[in-house]
Design an enzyme around this catalytic site. Structure first.
Site, PDB file in Angstrom:
ATOM      1  CE1 TYR A  61      79.349  53.336  46.047  1.00 22.92           C
ATOM      2  CE2 TYR A  61      77.330  54.599  45.785  1.00 22.92           C
ATOM      3  CZ  TYR A  61      78.022  53.398  45.695  1.00 22.92           C
ATOM      4  OH  TYR A  61      77.370  52.277  45.228  1.00 22.92           O
ATOM      5  N   PRO A 231      74.322  49.069  35.019  1.00 24.61           N
ATOM      6  CG  PRO A 231      72.532  50.578  34.999  1.00 24.61           C
ATOM      7  CD  PRO A 231      73.759  50.202  35.785  1.00 24.61           C
ATOM      8  CG  LEU A 232      73.890  52.445  30.830  1.00 20.59           C
ATOM      9  CD1 LEU A 232      74.113  53.944  30.969  1.00 20.59           C
ATOM     10  CD2 LEU A 232      73.145  52.141  29.539  1.00 20.59           C
ATOM     11  CB  ALA A 233      78.012  46.912  30.160  1.00 17.12           C
ATOM     12  N   GLY A 234      79.342  49.959  31.805  1.00 18.03           N
ATOM     13  CA  GLY A 234      80.429  50.915  31.649  1.00 18.03           C
ATOM     14  C   GLY A 234      80.458  51.587  30.290  1.00 18.03           C
ATOM     15  N   GLY A 235      79.292  51.684  29.637  1.00 14.45           N
ATOM     16  CA  GLY A 235      79.231  52.326  28.321  1.00 14.45           C
ATOM     17  C   GLY A 235      79.731  51.453  27.185  1.00 14.45           C
TER      18      GLY A 235
END
Length: 325
Positions: A61, A231-235
């Site tokens: 990262y 988990p937020l699908a990229g917003g």
């Protein structure tokens, strides 16, 4: 309250993990800055204030800078280390000269990677080490030797994997005396192959989804913590511009925001709560570094506990864009 697989193993892991890929600035070899350290401090403080004590890293990262700034942010607060669950990953190698980007589960690379991770974090041990992506050249006996050495030395307490199917996990586990405790996978309200794989059994439509067959069930049976990256699908449903998206995405976003208004919470909490409502006790790894978004995400714990079967299916069917078979 129902325990997660990690909690059942005595690992003090929270329902939500703060992913640290966003720390450290740019994906290059430029030096870390004081502002990046301050950003890490703000993110850590917001997480702790919200009850999040588990943090997810990887050696790649920001070319290692994510771990460096995180370690520096904790340097003046070493007393909180025992309160935290620190997880990192290794096994991905970037292109170097004429060598292509590749995966490496060799004993030598795993051992040197952990030394590098601990040095950058300024820590003596990792709570959990994950193998980042499946290496086609994996020698499970060699991985087992590396894990044994890391555990004996006290450098790593638990081990897991990321992006592996059930057969790969079974193969590796066969050579390990201790259980693999985590499998981290891409799962969210938009990327729903993990649900479709089970729903579309014995149907032609089921062949179009790449999520490995029976992986979810295997992890549940073996008490392996399923963690969800992205988990937020990229917003997609909580703030991103949606021009050009299919009607199912637009309708799902409307439903998410309507539920958020009704429940007096954030769109992020609805999307995460939907994921966490699943009986597998999925642990989302949120990737934001913004304190306000970290705080707004934590209400997902309440939402997951209160979400009805009907509300869960409403979101699922909206995302599918067609009725259940």
């Amino acid at each position: 309250m129902k325990q997660t697989p990690l909690q059942k193993r005595g690992i003090a892991a929270d329902r939500i993990v703060l992913g640290c890929m966003g720390l450290g600035g740019t994906w290059d070899n430029s030096p870390e800055t004081n502002e990046q350290v301050l950003e890490a401090e703000r993110a850590i403080d917001a997480a702790l204030e919200s009850g999040i004590r588990m943090f997810d890293h990887a050696d790649i990262y920001k070319m290692g800078k994510a771990e460096i700034v995180f370690g520096q942010a904790l340097k003046n607060r070493p007393y909180i280390r025992e309160q935290l669950v620190i997880q990192s990953k290794c096994g991905i190698r970037f292109a170097e000269g004429e060598m292509p980007g590749r995966y490496d589960f060799s004993k030598e690379h795993i051992l040197s990677s952990v030394d590098g991770i601990l040095s950058r974090l300024g820590m003596e041990y990792l709570d959990i080490l994950l193998l980042h992506r499946p290496d086609p050249l994996m020698e499970p006996e060699e991985v087992a030797e590396a894990f044994a050495k890391l555990k004996e030395s006290g450098k790593v307490r638990h081990f897991g994997v990321s992006n592996m199917n059930a057969s790969q996990i079974k193969l590796l586990q066969h050579y390990l005396p201790d259980p693999l405790v985590v499998n981290q996978l891409q799962m969210n309200l938009h990327h729903i192959g993990w649900l479709e794989e089970g729903v579309l059994v014995n149907q032609q439509a089921g062949t179009s989804f790449s999520f490995p067959e029976s992986l979810l069930a295997h992890c549940q049976l073996e008490n392996i913590q399923i963690q969800a990256w992205a988990p937020l699908a990229g917003g997609l449903y909580s703030g991103r511009e949606l021009s050009g998206q299919p009607e199912s995405v637009l309708q799902t976003k409307k439903l998410v925001h309507r539920m958020a208004a009704e429940k007096e919470t954030s769109a992020e909490a609805i999307v995460l709560g939907w994921l966490m409502r699943h009986p597998a006790m999925i642990q989302p790894v949120i990737g934001t570094t913004k304190p306000e978004r970290i705080r707004s995400s934590v209400d997902a714990i309440r939402i997951a506990e209160q979400m009805t079967r009907e509300e869960w299916y409403s979101l699922y069917v909206a995302s599918r864009g067609r009725k259940m078979p």
